[in-house]
Design a protein around this motif. Sequence first.
Motif, mmCIF file in Angstrom:
data_model
loop_
_atom_site.group_PDB
_atom_site.id
_atom_site.type_symbol
_atom_site.label_atom_id
_atom_site.label_comp_id
_atom_site.label_asym_id
_atom_site.label_seq_id
_atom_site.Cartn_x
_atom_site.Cartn_y
_atom_site.Cartn_z
ATOM 1 N N ARG A 1 -78.534 -32.292 77.102
ATOM 2 C CA ARG A 1 -77.991 -32.877 78.321
ATOM 3 C C ARG A 1 -78.769 -32.471 79.555
ATOM 4 O O ARG A 1 -78.875 -33.232 80.515
ATOM 5 C CB ARG A 1 -76.513 -32.493 78.466
ATOM 6 C CG ARG A 1 -75.622 -33.196 77.453
ATOM 7 C CD ARG A 1 -74.205 -32.681 77.496
ATOM 8 N NE ARG A 1 -73.389 -33.339 76.478
ATOM 9 C CZ ARG A 1 -72.207 -32.900 76.066
ATOM 10 N NH1 ARG A 1 -71.709 -31.792 76.578
ATOM 11 N NH2 ARG A 1 -71.549 -33.551 75.144
ATOM 12 N N THR B 1 -74.987 -37.849 74.682
ATOM 13 C CA THR B 1 -76.171 -37.057 74.368
ATOM 14 C C THR B 1 -75.752 -35.718 73.772
ATOM 15 O O THR B 1 -74.783 -35.123 74.235
ATOM 16 C CB THR B 1 -77.001 -36.813 75.655
ATOM 17 O OG1 THR B 1 -77.357 -38.072 76.228
ATOM 18 C CG2 THR B 1 -78.257 -36.021 75.357
ATOM 19 N N TYR C 1 -83.008 -45.264 83.039
ATOM 20 C CA TYR C 1 -83.856 -44.513 83.967
ATOM 21 C C TYR C 1 -84.517 -45.423 85.003
ATOM 22 O O TYR C 1 -84.536 -45.110 86.197
ATOM 23 C CB TYR C 1 -84.928 -43.742 83.189
ATOM 24 C CG TYR C 1 -84.384 -42.556 82.417
ATOM 25 C CD1 TYR C 1 -83.291 -41.847 82.876
ATOM 26 C CD2 TYR C 1 -84.969 -42.150 81.218
ATOM 27 C CE1 TYR C 1 -82.794 -40.764 82.172
ATOM 28 C CE2 TYR C 1 -84.486 -41.064 80.507
ATOM 29 C CZ TYR C 1 -83.395 -40.375 80.988
ATOM 30 O OH TYR C 1 -82.902 -39.295 80.301
ATOM 31 N N MET D 1 -74.270 -41.046 80.007
ATOM 32 C CA MET D 1 -75.402 -40.340 79.408
ATOM 33 C C MET D 1 -74.996 -38.957 78.926
ATOM 34 O O MET D 1 -75.434 -38.504 77.868
ATOM 35 C CB MET D 1 -76.542 -40.224 80.417
ATOM 36 C CG MET D 1 -77.236 -41.526 80.712
ATOM 37 S SD MET D 1 -78.839 -41.252 81.506
ATOM 38 C CE MET D 1 -78.356 -40.174 82.841
ATOM 39 N N VAL E 1 -81.907 -34.729 79.636
ATOM 40 C CA VAL E 1 -81.540 -36.095 79.985
ATOM 41 C C VAL E 1 -81.195 -36.195 81.474
ATOM 42 O O VAL E 1 -81.606 -37.131 82.166
ATOM 43 C CB VAL E 1 -80.355 -36.566 79.111
ATOM 44 C CG1 VAL E 1 -79.739 -37.831 79.672
ATOM 45 C CG2 VAL E 1 -80.826 -36.814 77.684
ATOM 46 N N SER E 2 -80.463 -35.212 81.997
ATOM 47 C CA SER E 2 -80.101 -35.217 83.415
ATOM 48 C C SER E 2 -81.319 -35.030 84.307
ATOM 49 O O SER E 2 -81.445 -35.662 85.356
ATOM 50 C CB SER E 2 -79.076 -34.116 83.701
ATOM 51 O OG SER E 2 -77.886 -34.333 83.000
ATOM 52 N N TYR F 1 -82.211 -45.529 77.019
ATOM 53 C CA TYR F 1 -82.563 -44.557 78.053
ATOM 54 C C TYR F 1 -83.539 -45.117 79.085
ATOM 55 O O TYR F 1 -83.385 -44.883 80.291
ATOM 56 C CB TYR F 1 -83.148 -43.291 77.418
ATOM 57 C CG TYR F 1 -82.099 -42.390 76.800
ATOM 58 C CD1 TYR F 1 -81.219 -41.674 77.590
ATOM 59 C CD2 TYR F 1 -81.994 -42.256 75.419
ATOM 60 C CE1 TYR F 1 -80.259 -40.854 77.034
ATOM 61 C CE2 TYR F 1 -81.038 -41.442 74.852
ATOM 62 C CZ TYR F 1 -80.170 -40.732 75.654
ATOM 63 O OH TYR F 1 -79.216 -39.925 75.105
ATOM 64 N N ILE G 1 -85.047 -39.140 72.491
ATOM 65 C CA ILE G 1 -84.988 -40.102 73.586
ATOM 66 C C ILE G 1 -85.846 -41.333 73.271
ATOM 67 O O ILE G 1 -85.446 -42.472 73.528
ATOM 68 C CB ILE G 1 -85.437 -39.436 74.901
ATOM 69 C CG1 ILE G 1 -84.424 -38.350 75.308
ATOM 70 C CG2 ILE G 1 -85.599 -40.459 76.014
ATOM 71 C CD1 ILE G 1 -84.867 -37.500 76.472
#
Length: 470
Positions: free
Chosen positions: A394, A389, A269, A385, A397-398, A265, A258
Amino acid sequence: MDESTNASVGKSDATEIFASRVVPAPSLSSQRIVLDSVYSWYVLGILTVSYSLAYIDRQLLNLLVDPIKHSLLISDTQISLIQGSAFIAAYLLASPFFGRLVDSTNRRNVLLFGVCAWSICTALCGKADTYSELFIARFGVGVSEACAFPVGCSLIADYFSARRAARALSILTLGPLLGGGFSLVAGGLVIAFADSVRQHVPEFANLVTWKLAFVLVGLPGFLLALVLLTVREPTRRVALKAIADDRKYTSREAAAYIWARRGFYMRIYFGIGMQAIVALGVPTWLPSFLIRYHHVPPALVGYHFGLLVVTCGSIGVVVGPWVSRLLERKGYDDAALRASAMSMCLMTVACAAIPVMPGPISALTAAACAIFFWSIPAANITVAMQLGTPNRMRGVVSSLFTFFAQLIGFGIGPTAIALITDRIFHDPKMVGASLGIVCSIASAVAVLLIFSALPQYRKLLDDERHVRPS
């Protein structure tokens, strides 16, 4: 870590890159998992119901503030800590933990645990006799509900093709809107029929109405847990060029991945955090603006605004992927993010218009537009995303996605509006102006962040094309 772990999310590219082997479900069934099948949509329905139920349990407290205060003899400050700090602190602490679990363990079982846990904690809110007991139960609700979003996103990526993933994610993101609306209905029904329930169920005879509401709203979660047993854990799909990379990543590797792509990212975010300021600030303070400035009766405000949130928000979530596909057909590879940035531009205008509208109907119309435009990016940003990814990251990231949304949205939005009203305008009737200032600025910042992420996003797509095997 090789750049080949990136994935394109353009329509044709994503479909090719993420076209996966159809594989048997592990151990629970010998049937093959077929993408976009009837069973896939069945699973999506269960995931959406789970996400909605989490929001029903989460929002119920807001309907019961006065009876809880009178019963437990607590102050407004104490009840606000139960509403906000107890839940959000737990949610934010648990999100990274569940993100790692989603990437490394059976996701269906993670959600099964979460549903049972938040149902128990919701029911325990109804058994609380002291402020501390209610605070701890509410903390438990926040911890357990943190699993719903990362589990849903990760499972959808393995049940649906790239072509259908945006639509599936748009349906999942209806959960908060449906849950928020149904929490009003559920709470109202419990209050209306409380005496009848106590009369026919002796075990509930000694529960006051607010306690009974928590217990009854917590019970459906156990029925949902039984239905979740019908969901099969799918084998994780990977890109054709990265089949060998379907492995578990360490926390250090995930953080390095990341960070190496932080230009993309971090913009996403913080952009979603700015959007969350609007999504939380408008519902929190628009009713007060209509009541104080336009003198609309509270009952009418709740009915009309609640209806707008459910209808306009749901339509925006469903329309989002359609707008993205329209831009794809016009040749934009970055269609998902471009559609999000364009909708946020219109959201900025709608937010600025709310306090200057001449009457309550026009103010509600401007709010309806803001709700519609802030709902469009929900699925588009999420699917970008997810498909961009590696599978085993995932969940992380989520979880970071929802972490930033909750942290910035709850941490800045409602409080910033109140501070401007109290400290700058010194007039409660000026809450509309405060709302317009905070939400329009947050919207403008979100637009800048998402638009500035487009070059980073296109670079990821270009890198993917260069490393894709022929």
